[in-house]
Design a protein around this motif. Sequence first.
Motif, short mmCIF file in Angstrom:
data_model
loop_
_atom_site.label_atom_id
_atom_site.label_comp_id
_atom_site.label_asym_id
_atom_site.label_seq_id
_atom_site.Cartn_x
_atom_site.Cartn_y
_atom_site.Cartn_z
N LYS A 2 0.83 -1.20 0.00
CA LYS A 2 0.00 0.00 0.00
C LYS A 2 0.87 1.26 0.00
O LYS A 2 1.88 1.31 0.70
CB LYS A 2 -0.88 -0.01 1.26
CG LYS A 2 -2.34 0.27 0.94
CD LYS A 2 -3.21 0.06 2.15
CE LYS A 2 -3.65 1.40 2.71
NZ LYS A 2 -4.37 1.30 3.97
N LYS A 3 0.45 2.26 -0.78
CA LYS A 3 1.23 3.50 -0.86
C LYS A 3 1.06 4.30 0.44
O LYS A 3 -0.02 4.33 1.02
CB LYS A 3 0.72 4.31 -2.05
CG LYS A 3 1.55 5.53 -2.36
CD LYS A 3 0.85 6.36 -3.42
CE LYS A 3 1.37 7.79 -3.47
NZ LYS A 3 1.09 8.61 -2.32
N ASP A 4 2.15 4.93 0.88
CA ASP A 4 2.07 5.78 2.08
C ASP A 4 1.16 6.97 1.82
O ASP A 4 1.09 7.48 0.72
CB ASP A 4 3.46 6.32 2.43
CG ASP A 4 4.26 5.29 3.23
OD1 ASP A 4 3.65 4.33 3.71
OD2 ASP A 4 5.48 5.47 3.36
N MET A 5 0.50 7.40 2.88
CA MET A 5 -0.38 8.58 2.78
C MET A 5 0.21 9.68 3.66
O MET A 5 0.33 9.51 4.88
CB MET A 5 -1.77 8.14 3.25
CG MET A 5 -2.62 9.22 3.81
SD MET A 5 -3.52 10.02 2.51
CE MET A 5 -4.14 11.45 3.31
N LEU A 6 0.61 10.77 3.05
CA LEU A 6 1.26 11.86 3.79
C LEU A 6 0.34 13.07 3.90
O LEU A 6 -0.21 13.54 2.90
CB LEU A 6 2.53 12.29 3.06
CG LEU A 6 3.70 11.31 3.19
CD1 LEU A 6 4.75 11.59 2.13
CD2 LEU A 6 4.31 11.39 4.58
N LEU A 7 0.20 13.54 5.12
CA LEU A 7 -0.72 14.65 5.38
C LEU A 7 -0.01 15.81 6.06
O LEU A 7 0.74 15.61 7.01
CB LEU A 7 -1.77 14.15 6.36
CG LEU A 7 -3.17 13.96 5.83
CD1 LEU A 7 -3.83 12.80 6.50
CD2 LEU A 7 -3.96 15.23 6.07
N LEU A 8 -0.28 17.02 5.58
CA LEU A 8 0.14 18.22 6.32
C LEU A 8 -1.08 18.66 7.12
O LEU A 8 -2.16 18.81 6.56
CB LEU A 8 0.56 19.34 5.36
CG LEU A 8 0.77 20.72 6.02
CD1 LEU A 8 2.01 20.73 6.91
CD2 LEU A 8 0.89 21.82 4.96
N ALA A 9 -0.91 18.82 8.44
CA ALA A 9 -2.06 19.22 9.27
C ALA A 9 -1.79 20.57 9.92
O ALA A 9 -0.65 20.89 10.28
CB ALA A 9 -2.31 18.17 10.34
N ILE A 10 -2.86 21.34 10.06
CA ILE A 10 -2.76 22.70 10.61
C ILE A 10 -3.79 22.87 11.73
O ILE A 10 -4.95 22.47 11.58
CB ILE A 10 -3.01 23.74 9.50
CG1 ILE A 10 -1.97 23.58 8.37
CG2 ILE A 10 -2.98 25.17 10.05
CD1 ILE A 10 -2.27 24.41 7.12
N GLU A 11 -3.36 23.48 12.85
CA GLU A 11 -4.25 23.70 13.99
C GLU A 11 -4.05 25.13 14.52
O GLU A 11 -2.94 25.50 14.89
CB GLU A 11 -3.93 22.65 15.08
CG GLU A 11 -4.25 23.04 16.51
CD GLU A 11 -5.73 23.19 16.83
OE1 GLU A 11 -6.53 22.36 16.39
OE2 GLU A 11 -6.07 24.16 17.53
N THR A 12 -5.13 25.90 14.53
CA THR A 12 -5.05 27.27 15.07
C THR A 12 -6.34 27.64 15.83
O THR A 12 -6.75 28.80 15.82
CB THR A 12 -4.88 28.32 13.92
OG1 THR A 12 -6.06 28.29 13.10
CG2 THR A 12 -3.66 28.10 13.09
N SER A 13 -6.97 26.65 16.50
CA SER A 13 -8.30 26.94 17.06
C SER A 13 -8.28 27.82 18.31
O SER A 13 -9.26 28.45 18.65
CB SER A 13 -9.04 25.65 17.36
OG SER A 13 -8.43 24.98 18.43
#
Length: 340
Positions: A2-13
């Motif tokens: 399975k191909k890797d899944m790369l995510l950029l996540a942002i949090e500013t709540s």
Amino acid sequence: MKKDMLLLAIETSCDETAAAVVRNGREVLSNVISSQIDLHKLYGGVVPEIASRKHIEKINQVIEEALETAQMELKDLDAIGVTYGPGLVGALLVGVAEAKAISYAAGKPLVGVHHIEGHISANYIENKDLEPPFLCLIVSGGHTHLVLVKEYGEYQIIGKTRDDAAGEAFDKVARAIGLGYPGGPKIDKLSKEGNKNAIAFPRANIEGSPYDFSFSGLKSAVLNHINYCEMKNIDINKADIAASFQEAVIDVLVTRTILSAKDQGMKKVAIAGGVAANSSLRQAMMQACEKEGLQFYYPSPIFCTDNAAMIGAAAYYEYQKGIRHGLDLNAIPNLKLGER
Ligand code: KG4
Ligand code: ZN
């Protein structure tokens, strides 16, 4: 494979500007947090307008650092995850606008995440074997929820606070005894020098709602105790107050959590949110779970307080469910858990 899944996540709540790169929902390649605490502590709490302005100043730098640490470029990513509620609207907007801009410019799908779903998902990062169903107690500055995690991204709220959140109570009591903001970590530390049985503070029960919480009566009891001592010229023992208050909070949190886990037939219990970093709560919950034969999961303190790695973990499971948001995604300050 399975191909890797790369995510950029942002949090500013709220008052943390955070970005992270997460692989396959559970592996944190970078986790950058720029805290505004030093700024807000001058005012004794978070000032929304200042929070938004500081997020704008910091967001690009924080994202660049997250990508650099993970040795990634935007083109390597599969999606962008972002908190879009609940929280301070101006603060949320900065992250949402940034995520939309990156999604549009880099041509990557956008996944909006509920902040509480992020806190719950922090448990997946270090507990590779944890899978739903489980019961999660979320205790933060704005929330106190008992949530049944039925499936990835499927939640049922079992209980919640009727007034103050647990973290809010910590912050208010800390202010009353002169410890400053944020109060949670300071009460945690000072409690170790006090006697938790020194003062019998109340544990509120809500009739007909065995899984709900109420902390405003406890907060008033602490304030009354301080006023009484001042009137009678009795020396205030701050460490005893901190320890006795903390014990009252922990007592109800642990009792309600164990009761609902049993009633719901759950074998696994997790905790999340800033107050989950509390050393005595972690210990008390662990002991109670052991006694009841329940498996206990908790994130490291850095993944308990606000961070973007937890948003990356949550966004991964939302993405797997096929959730995508358009460029019309908006900040929703009172977003309900499970709403999309
Ligand atoms: O999850 P979080 O960073 O932000 C929200 O989503 O609200 O939680 C912040 C809250 C604050 O009220 C802070 O006082 C509390 O978590 N907190 C603690 C501890 N560390 C942070 N409360 C008790 N003990 C701690 N060690
Ligand atoms: Zn939070």
